[in-house]
Design an enzyme around this catalytic site. Sequence first.
Site, short mmCIF file in Angstrom:
data_model
loop_
_atom_site.label_atom_id
_atom_site.label_comp_id
_atom_site.label_asym_id
_atom_site.label_seq_id
_atom_site.Cartn_x
_atom_site.Cartn_y
_atom_site.Cartn_z
N GLU A 3 0.85 -1.19 0.00
CA GLU A 3 0.00 0.00 0.00
C GLU A 3 0.88 1.25 0.00
O GLU A 3 2.12 1.17 0.12
CB GLU A 3 -0.94 -0.03 1.19
CG GLU A 3 -1.79 -1.29 1.19
CD GLU A 3 -3.12 -1.17 1.92
OE1 GLU A 3 -3.61 -0.04 2.09
OE2 GLU A 3 -3.67 -2.22 2.30
N ARG A 255 -11.17 -8.47 -5.04
CA ARG A 255 -10.40 -8.38 -3.80
C ARG A 255 -11.29 -8.71 -2.61
O ARG A 255 -12.49 -8.43 -2.62
CB ARG A 255 -9.81 -6.96 -3.62
CG ARG A 255 -8.89 -6.50 -4.74
CD ARG A 255 -7.64 -7.35 -4.82
NE ARG A 255 -6.85 -7.29 -3.59
CZ ARG A 255 -5.98 -6.31 -3.32
NH1 ARG A 255 -5.78 -5.31 -4.17
NH2 ARG A 255 -5.29 -6.33 -2.20
#
Length: 267
Positions: A3, A255
């Site tokens: 991330e 996801r």
Amino acid sequence: MPEGHTLHRLALDLSAAFAGTRPQVSSPQGRFAESAAIISGRPCSGAQAQGKHLWIEFEDHLLHIHLGLIGKFRIAPPAPPRGEIRVRIATPEVAADLSGPQLCVLRTPEEMAAQLAKLGPDPLRKDADPELAWARIHRSARPVAALLMDQTVLSGVGNVYRAEVLFRNRIGPHVEGRKLSRRSWDAIWNDLITLMPQGVVDNRIDTVRPEHTPEAMGRPPRVDDHGGEVYVYRRAGMDCLVCGSRVRTEVLDGRNLFWCGRCQRRS
């Protein structure tokens, strides 16, 4: 996939290692040899990140990298290359080895600017404008959980941060962007610009408030390869730390999504 906080931390580490130097750049694997020769020995002014994109500045060329799912950058004292190293950046004191990136190309500053213009605002950058993200969110019929992961809407937010900021603000993940209140969007953005910089400092994601830490609740610390204390991410079927109901999961846009159906009712 890393991330945004991971990329910004990596940019800081690369800048500390190479800014103000003329590092040697090579491609032990051979796939980047021609481009490496162009920037090898040129002045390096450091690295920057936006979202999940990283670039290292070499005079009039930028080395643009996207780690993707398996890419890794290892910074350590120089040693013989191990494994399939796409790019090595090295001085006599330190070497940075890049392996398995999704993207690794040279760009001009103009080309890089065109690439970044396609991205949404990054909560970790001082020049980020949350109004750009809001303009796209409040016109969309897509679920807010999908929009937060769309890098053209908001860059750098991944599966952990999206699940956690929605939980922390009690927002249902299936709420359509056009039905999300402005107050809720402001709360999401303010949470991101608080949590993500701390993630850069700690090099991990922690999202639980003080009253929900293991010490405060008398519970065991979370055991997970990703580390960090979280409310719902990868806690499917476990008790919610706030209300005790079971944490839910489903696949959304390819996801895994995690949320608490009792706590997250706000739009």
